[in-house]
Design an enzyme around this catalytic site. Structure first.
Site, short mmCIF file in Angstrom:
data_model
loop_
_atom_site.label_atom_id
_atom_site.label_comp_id
_atom_site.label_asym_id
_atom_site.label_seq_id
_atom_site.Cartn_x
_atom_site.Cartn_y
_atom_site.Cartn_z
N HIS A 1 19.31 5.72 -5.90
CA HIS A 1 18.45 4.58 -6.20
C HIS A 1 17.67 4.77 -7.50
O HIS A 1 16.80 3.97 -7.84
CB HIS A 1 17.48 4.38 -5.02
N LYS B 1 16.60 5.04 -11.50
CA LYS B 1 16.81 4.30 -12.75
C LYS B 1 16.28 5.18 -13.87
O LYS B 1 15.06 5.36 -14.00
CB LYS B 1 16.08 2.96 -12.77
N ASP C 1 18.31 11.05 -26.76
CA ASP C 1 18.12 12.18 -27.68
C ASP C 1 17.11 13.20 -27.19
O ASP C 1 16.62 14.02 -27.98
CB ASP C 1 17.68 11.68 -29.07
N HIS D 1 9.21 -6.64 -7.36
CA HIS D 1 10.08 -5.49 -7.08
C HIS D 1 9.43 -4.18 -7.54
O HIS D 1 10.05 -3.11 -7.48
CB HIS D 1 11.43 -5.70 -7.79
N LYS E 1 7.21 -0.74 -7.81
CA LYS E 1 6.86 0.34 -6.88
C LYS E 1 5.76 1.17 -7.54
O LYS E 1 6.04 2.17 -8.23
CB LYS E 1 8.08 1.22 -6.58
N ASP F 1 -8.23 5.52 -7.29
CA ASP F 1 -9.52 5.93 -7.84
C ASP F 1 -9.57 6.02 -9.37
O ASP F 1 -10.35 6.79 -9.93
CB ASP F 1 -9.93 7.31 -7.27
#
Length: 473
Positions: free
Chosen positions: A214, A216, A221, A391, A393, A398
């Site tokens: 899952h 990404k 470089d 979508h 996450k 604090d």
């Protein structure tokens, strides 16, 4: 006679699975549920267990990270970091130690962190960075979906390969099922190296279908990297007919932390390709900058000793003294995270959760809502975003620590998926993420506990039914 033989064989296989369940040390409720399924659903119960119930963390079917070659490579990656002092981050020493033990990578200073909001800003930054590539481009995505973006990427890759840039792509076998053989051949014909992560094969169908990559990740470089919630899909630019525009958060990273993401890509690439040439220091870049954000990469998968991303969330929630702001599309948290959120809220911490009113799956929608009553009763504030589909996450605590990544707040991400998150120890970044959260909840509807309790019994029934499937959603 044949019936007796089949019955005896089924009982024998069932008995073997029972022994495995007991030896693996699953939670009693989970063990009981699988025992019930195996002995009440003829044949299907065993197949369900083989696909969804096996504890990959116990079985160690993937022992990649325990090989001397990979261990040596990780050590080299860690040596690329700028040192930090314990005194400087005494406030977060527990979570720093936890992530380091789970994911190998200690936090490093001297990083530039750019918050990218939604698809247009993210892909604009990605394409600008890709155009500047001089040596290599590494991409790893759960969803690599054909459309305008992939066409533009193809054209860019073609140009960069002619300039001598190496391009490697890793895509998930389930998340990118729609990726055509024609497009893959076109990439290969121009010189792109491309591999499928855990392809669905007949002989390995039962052992691999439930475990997905899952992550990404883009690394360019060894200098610039991207990670977050955004996949390669046009729905992040123009939306889709069912949910509208997809809203998401991504990160652009520059600095020594890039080496952590490069190391994760290299280990995943080695796992599927068996090419050990990726496990060298040629893809690392030496940084000398001292000022900048401190960032730590946490990654986990079904082959990890512990659920590192789950423990990261748990630790951040427990550290909170003032507030916890969470944006996540899938709130199916499991007992430990659920209890941590409730305890934090009941202890006086301002706990807020933002998610979409819409869902991309009807069972997931009702399963998520099955947790609302308990959270609202404990004082957790829940906001539903009415437009499009959120979508992202993210979690910010604090105004001192925050995280952006690929990990959903659900059991699948914690136990079955390969995930990666960036933890940022930077007040300025945390404040920016907090402000973004507060802007989003102004356009959202806050749930009221008393009103929610008056929902129709039919909705409660849907929630209860959907919650049964929470371990596999």
């Amino acid at each position: 006679m044949l019936l007796y033989v089949a019955t005896a064989l089924y009982i024998l296989i069932g008995g073997f699975i029972v022994i495995r369940l007991l030896l693996n040390g699953m939670r009693p409720t989970k063990t009981l549920a699988w025992l019930f399924a195996i002995f009440t659903i003829p044949v299907g119960g065993i197949f369900l267990y083989l696909m969804l119930g096996r504890n990959r963390r116990k079985n160690k079917l993937f022992k990649l990270k325990h090989t001397p070659k990979v261990a040596s490579y990780i050590a080299k990656a860690i040596h690329q970091y700028s040192p930090i002092t314990k005194k400087e981050f005494e406030e977060h020493h527990k979570i720093i130690s936890l992530i380091t033990k789970n994911s190998y990578f200690a936090p490093c200073t001297g990083n530039d962190v750019k918050l990218l909001k939604n698809g247009e800003a993210t892909f604009r930054a990605i394409f600008d960075a890709l155009k500047s590539a001089e040596h290599f481009i590494h991409l790893e995505y759960y969803i690599f979906e054909e459309g305008k973006l992939t066409t533009d990427l193809f054209n860019l890759f073609q140009k960069k390969i002619k300039e001598g840039v190496t391009v490697k792509i890793l895509y998930d076998g389930i998340g990118s099922m729609s990726l055509s053989k024609k497009y893959i051949r076109q990439l290969q014909n121009i010189g792109v190296e491309i591999h499928k992560f855990l392809p669905i094969k007949f002989g390995k169908f039962l052992s691999s279908i439930n475990y997905r990559n899952h992550r990404k990740i883009i690394v360019i470089d060894g200098k610039t990297a991207f990670t977050g919630g955004i996949n390669v899909s046009d729905k992040y630019i123009k939306g889709d007919t069912d949910l509208g525009v997809w809203y998401d958060i991504h990160l652009q990273l520059k600095g020594p932390v890039v080496q952590s993401l490069q190391a994760i890509f290299a280990m995943d690439w080695y796992m599927v390709s068996k090419e050990d040439s990726i496990l060298d220091t040629s893809c690392f870049y030496t940084y000398k900058k001292e000022n900048g954000s401190t960032v730590q990469i946490v990654h986990s998968g079904p082959d990890s000793d512990f659920s590192a991303t789950q423990q990261m969330y748990f630790s951040m929630i427990n550290e909170a003294k003032e507030y916890i702001y969470i944006t996540n599309p899938y709130i199916i948290p499991g007992e430990s995270i659920l209890d941590a959120l409730k305890v934090a809220s009941m202890s006086g911490v301002d706990v807020r959760i933002l998610l979409s009113e819409k869902s991309d799956n009807v069972i997931v929608k009702w399963c998520i809502r099955s947790y609302f009553e308990g959270l609202l009763q404990a004082g957790v504030k829940i906001y539903l975003f009415p437009e499009g589909f959120i979508h992202s996450k993210t979690i910010v605590v604090d105004t001192t620590i925050s995280s952006v990544g690929t990990t959903n707040l659900d059991i699948r991400s914690f136990e079955q998926n390969y995930e990666v998150n960036a933890v940022i120890y930077d007040d300025t970044f945390a404040l920016a993420l907090k402000d973004d959260f507060l802007k989003d909840i102004k356009n959202s509807t806050q749930l009221d506990f008393n009103t929610f309790m008056q929902r129709p019994w039919s909705q409660k029934l849907k929630e209860g039914f959907a919650k049964i499937f929470s371990p596999v959603l």
